[in-house]
Scaffold this motif. Structure first.
Motif, PDB file in Angstrom:
ATOM      1  N   THR A 289       1.271  -1.474   0.238  1.00 59.67           N
ATOM      2  CA  THR A 289      -0.084   0.281   0.454  1.00 59.67           C
ATOM      3  C   THR A 289       1.258   0.792  -0.013  1.00 59.67           C
ATOM      4  O   THR A 289       0.865   1.949  -0.700  1.00 59.67           O
ATOM      5  CB  THR A 289      -1.093  -0.037   1.072  1.00 59.67           C
ATOM      6  OG1 THR A 289      -2.135  -0.797   0.985  1.00 59.67           O
ATOM      7  CG2 THR A 289      -1.707   0.935   1.150  1.00 59.67           C
ATOM      8  N   GLU A 290       1.834   1.418   0.237  1.00 60.32           N
ATOM      9  CA  GLU A 290       2.737   2.455   0.938  1.00 60.32           C
ATOM     10  C   GLU A 290       3.486   2.333  -0.159  1.00 60.32           C
ATOM     11  O   GLU A 290       4.131   4.400  -0.701  1.00 60.32           O
ATOM     12  CB  GLU A 290       3.595   2.466   2.097  1.00 60.32           C
ATOM     13  CG  GLU A 290       4.426   3.909   2.121  1.00 60.32           C
ATOM     14  CD  GLU A 290       5.256   3.552   3.407  1.00 60.32           C
ATOM     15  OE1 GLU A 290       6.144   4.268   3.888  1.00 60.32           O
ATOM     16  OE2 GLU A 290       4.391   2.534   4.494  1.00 60.32           O
ATOM     17  N   LEU A 291       3.442   1.602  -1.145  1.00 62.35           N
ATOM     18  CA  LEU A 291       4.697   1.680  -2.155  1.00 62.35           C
ATOM     19  C   LEU A 291       3.725   2.296  -3.568  1.00 62.35           C
ATOM     20  O   LEU A 291       4.452   2.780  -4.419  1.00 62.35           O
ATOM     21  CB  LEU A 291       5.354   0.475  -2.730  1.00 62.35           C
ATOM     22  CG  LEU A 291       6.056  -0.088  -1.591  1.00 62.35           C
ATOM     23  CD1 LEU A 291       7.316  -1.544  -2.096  1.00 62.35           C
ATOM     24  CD2 LEU A 291       7.716   1.070  -1.302  1.00 62.35           C
ATOM     25  N   ALA A 292       2.562   1.751  -3.332  1.00 59.95           N
ATOM     26  CA  ALA A 292       1.907   1.949  -4.630  1.00 59.95           C
ATOM     27  C   ALA A 292       0.970   3.380  -4.740  1.00 59.95           C
ATOM     28  O   ALA A 292       0.191   3.289  -4.961  1.00 59.95           O
ATOM     29  CB  ALA A 292       0.436   1.012  -5.186  1.00 59.95           C
ATOM     30  N   ARG A 293       1.883   4.248  -4.451  1.00 57.98           N
ATOM     31  CA  ARG A 293       1.548   6.061  -4.677  1.00 57.98           C
ATOM     32  C   ARG A 293       1.623   6.182  -6.119  1.00 57.98           C
ATOM     33  O   ARG A 293       1.324   7.056  -6.463  1.00 57.98           O
ATOM     34  CB  ARG A 293       1.810   6.809  -3.738  1.00 57.98           C
ATOM     35  CG  ARG A 293       1.964   6.779  -2.390  1.00 57.98           C
ATOM     36  CD  ARG A 293       2.873   6.915  -1.209  1.00 57.98           C
ATOM     37  NE  ARG A 293       1.990   6.678   0.151  1.00 57.98           N
ATOM     38  CZ  ARG A 293       2.708   7.326   1.268  1.00 57.98           C
ATOM     39  NH1 ARG A 293       3.585   7.474   1.318  1.00 57.98           N
ATOM     40  NH2 ARG A 293       1.937   6.629   2.131  1.00 57.98           N
ATOM     41  N   ASP A 294       2.726   6.316  -7.180  1.00 60.24           N
ATOM     42  CA  ASP A 294       3.174   6.741  -7.804  1.00 60.24           C
ATOM     43  C   ASP A 294       3.044   5.938  -9.473  1.00 60.24           C
ATOM     44  O   ASP A 294       4.022   5.857 -10.158  1.00 60.24           O
ATOM     45  CB  ASP A 294       4.676   7.319  -8.251  1.00 60.24           C
ATOM     46  CG  ASP A 294       4.845   8.031  -6.886  1.00 60.24           C
ATOM     47  OD1 ASP A 294       3.848   8.938  -6.452  1.00 60.24           O
ATOM     48  OD2 ASP A 294       5.627   8.310  -6.466  1.00 60.24           O
ATOM     49  N   ALA A 295       2.281   4.689  -8.850  1.00 60.04           N
ATOM     50  CA  ALA A 295       2.260   3.103 -10.426  1.00 60.04           C
ATOM     51  C   ALA A 295       0.820   3.100 -10.592  1.00 60.04           C
ATOM     52  O   ALA A 295       0.141   2.723  -9.568  1.00 60.04           O
ATOM     53  CB  ALA A 295       3.290   2.372  -9.797  1.00 60.04           C
ATOM     54  N   ASP A 296       0.552   2.238 -11.587  1.00 61.93           N
ATOM     55  CA  ASP A 296      -0.643   1.517 -11.409  1.00 61.93           C
ATOM     56  C   ASP A 296       0.038  -0.235 -10.737  1.00 61.93           C
ATOM     57  O   ASP A 296       1.214  -0.722 -11.521  1.00 61.93           O
ATOM     58  CB  ASP A 296      -1.129   1.458 -13.110  1.00 61.93           C
ATOM     59  CG  ASP A 296      -1.297   3.037 -13.766  1.00 61.93           C
ATOM     60  OD1 ASP A 296      -2.122   3.265 -12.470  1.00 61.93           O
ATOM     61  OD2 ASP A 296      -1.555   2.630 -14.434  1.00 61.93           O
ATOM     62  N   VAL A 297      -0.709  -0.547 -10.205  1.00 68.69           N
ATOM     63  CA  VAL A 297      -0.250  -1.789  -9.755  1.00 68.69           C
ATOM     64  C   VAL A 297      -1.488  -2.879  -9.635  1.00 68.69           C
ATOM     65  O   VAL A 297      -2.091  -1.861  -9.679  1.00 68.69           O
ATOM     66  CB  VAL A 297       0.262  -1.425  -7.805  1.00 68.69           C
ATOM     67  CG1 VAL A 297       0.496  -2.590  -6.857  1.00 68.69           C
ATOM     68  CG2 VAL A 297       0.451  -0.529  -7.746  1.00 68.69           C
ATOM     69  N   ALA A 298      -0.709  -3.921  -9.851  1.00 72.72           N
ATOM     70  CA  ALA A 298      -1.938  -4.883 -10.207  1.00 72.72           C
ATOM     71  C   ALA A 298      -0.933  -5.721  -9.133  1.00 72.72           C
ATOM     72  O   ALA A 298      -0.068  -6.300  -9.772  1.00 72.72           O
ATOM     73  CB  ALA A 298      -2.150  -5.275 -11.843  1.00 72.72           C
ATOM     74  N   GLU A 299      -2.830  -7.298  -8.734  1.00 69.83           N
ATOM     75  CA  GLU A 299      -1.141  -8.049  -8.267  1.00 69.83           C
ATOM     76  C   GLU A 299      -2.057  -9.947  -8.874  1.00 69.83           C
ATOM     77  O   GLU A 299      -2.582  -9.730  -9.939  1.00 69.83           O
ATOM     78  CB  GLU A 299      -2.670  -8.236  -6.476  1.00 69.83           C
ATOM     79  CG  GLU A 299      -2.298  -9.410  -6.020  1.00 69.83           C
ATOM     80  CD  GLU A 299      -3.181  -9.526  -5.306  1.00 69.83           C
ATOM     81  OE1 GLU A 299      -3.087  -8.847  -3.690  1.00 69.83           O
ATOM     82  OE2 GLU A 299      -3.836 -10.354  -4.895  1.00 69.83           O
ATOM     83  N   GLU A 300      -0.755  -9.696  -9.549  1.00 68.65           N
ATOM     84  CA  GLU A 300      -0.362 -11.009  -9.759  1.00 68.65           C
ATOM     85  C   GLU A 300      -0.576 -12.152  -9.387  1.00 68.65           C
ATOM     86  O   GLU A 300      -1.278 -13.593 -10.137  1.00 68.65           O
ATOM     87  CB  GLU A 300       0.638 -11.400 -10.551  1.00 68.65           C
ATOM     88  CG  GLU A 300       0.888  -9.559 -11.878  1.00 68.65           C
ATOM     89  CD  GLU A 300       2.185  -9.721 -12.699  1.00 68.65           C
ATOM     90  OE1 GLU A 300       2.597 -10.785 -12.663  1.00 68.65           O
ATOM     91  OE2 GLU A 300       1.725  -9.296 -13.846  1.00 68.65           O
TER      92      GLU A 300
END
Length: 399
Positions: A289-300
């Protein structure tokens, strides 16, 4: 048997192994498995998801005791991660037959498909499909680095990709599963024991981070005019280490894809894969959660904590402790349980345990603790101790 496998998929430049699922190396490994099963007169089956099963006895009459592991590898991996469990399964069966043992329940050896997820990014594909954790539609659309889908490569290997999915018929044949694996750490080295038993698998997952910018000329684009996705990517990598230390978890960015990947161009897209694991789900989730600030994130992929069934775990610890306590020549004679330790590595045993199959794991000592590397190792004597410990466990469970 390990020497026979050592030539398959080996990179002579690094001595590492490249054994992607459904690759020529993987198909050769499957033929090796078929050959070993045939030598022993076992009933060989391949299920709808490509997992291989070799049976001593008929599991359609009653669920059996199954052991085994996988034969695929991470790219540039070692010789023991996966193959040691399959080889030890065949060797343990040989030990049992040498003792004149005849199992009261069917005894099976399994080789699961694509445990590492090196080609398509999702680990434990074979066991996830079998248990219904992985949606078949999602699986078929997975794409490798060359743009080939899982559907494409299975079809080229002569399999029907549209049969994949939850396999209750095969799942019903597995009464208990025991996976032997080289330890991927130094726990047994520190405890001075050649064989141990797994207590739990930490929760772990993989996330894809897409950092978007604008591709542009490296020489003519002023710094003030750049939209360079490498900068937020670099900040994420550094932050991952800092946050992981704070949350008490581990985080790794081991795969990166840069587009257009030219030395003289500002990238337009950076895709990075984060692997995060820890003793608690809350710590892992907080990191992502803390890292997902400047990117589009998808859980694989995501695997919750696996706490192996305590009664089975403790039973195996006593049997293995007896084996180690009396030397590698056979069980009995000891009353100190084998070491019981957790792991941060994912395994097919964890997928089966989550699906309700009583499952357990044995670990064989790794003198350096190094894994997923050509330096991965286990001593011959420790491997033999693992085989006899596994044979004793199977004999106990088949009673």
């Amino acid at each position: 048997m390990l020497e026979e496998l050592a030539r398959i998929g080996r990179d002579p430049a690094t001595n590492g192994y490249v054994r992607d699922s459904w690759s020529p190396a993987d198909l050769e490994l499957r033929e090796w498995f078929r050959g070993e099963a045939t030598k022993r007169g076992l009933d060989l089956r391949e299920d709808r998801n490509g997992n291989l099963w070799a049976w001593w006895g008929d599991p359609s009459r009653q669920p059996g005791v199954v052991t085994g592991s996988h034969l695929d590898s991470v790219r540039q991996g070692g010789a023991f991660d996966g193959p040691l469990g399959v080889v030890s399964a065949f060797a343990a069966l040989d030990v049992l037959r040498g003792r004149g043992f005849s199992p009261r329940t069917p005894l099976g050896i399994a080789c699961f498909t694509d445990e590492e997820g090196a080609r398509f990014g999702v680990p434990c594909v074979g066991s996830r499909l079998m248990t219904g954790v992985l949606d078949p539609g999602k699986a078929l659309s997975l794409t490798d680095d060359d743009g080939d889908t899982l559907s494409d490569v299975m079809a080229r290997a002569g399999r029907d990709p549209y049969r994949i999915g939850r396999d209750d018929e095969t799942l019903a044949t597995v009464g208990t599963f025991v996976e032997l694996h080289v330890e991927q750490g130094r726990g047994l080295v520190e405890q001075g024991c050649p064989v141990g038993v797994a207590s739990a698998i930490w929760p772990h997952g993989r996330w894809r981070f897409d950092f978007r910018g604008q591709a542009n000329h490296a020489g003519t684009t002023r710094l003030a005019d750049r939209e360079d996705p490498m900068l937020p990517f670099a900040r994420m990598v550094l932050a991952a280490r800092e946050v992981a230390e704070r949350e008490g978890v581990v985080a790794t960015v081991g795969k990166v894809r840069i587009t257009p990947n030219n030395a003289n161009a500002v990238p337009g897209l950076v895709s990075a894969w984060l692997d995060a694991r820890g003793a608690t789900e809350a710590g892992v989730r907080a990191l992502v959660t803390e890292l997902a600030r400047d990117a589009d994130v998808a859980e694989e992929s995501w695997t919750p904590v696996v706490d192996f069934e305590h009664s089975l775990r403790d039973r195996l610890a006593l049997v293995v402790g007896s084996t180690v306590g009396s030397g590698i020549g056979g069980g009995g004679g000891g009353d100190t349980p084998a070491p019981v330790l957790p792991t941060g590595a994912g395994h097919d045993a964890g997928i089966l345990a989550t699906a309700g199959v009583p499952s357990a794991m044995l670990f064989v000592r790794n003198p350096t603790g190094v894994s997923h590397s050509p330096e991965e190792h286990a001593e011959q004597a420790d491997c033999e101790a693992g085989v006899v410990a596994l044979a004793n466990v199977l004999e106990d469970l088949c009673r």
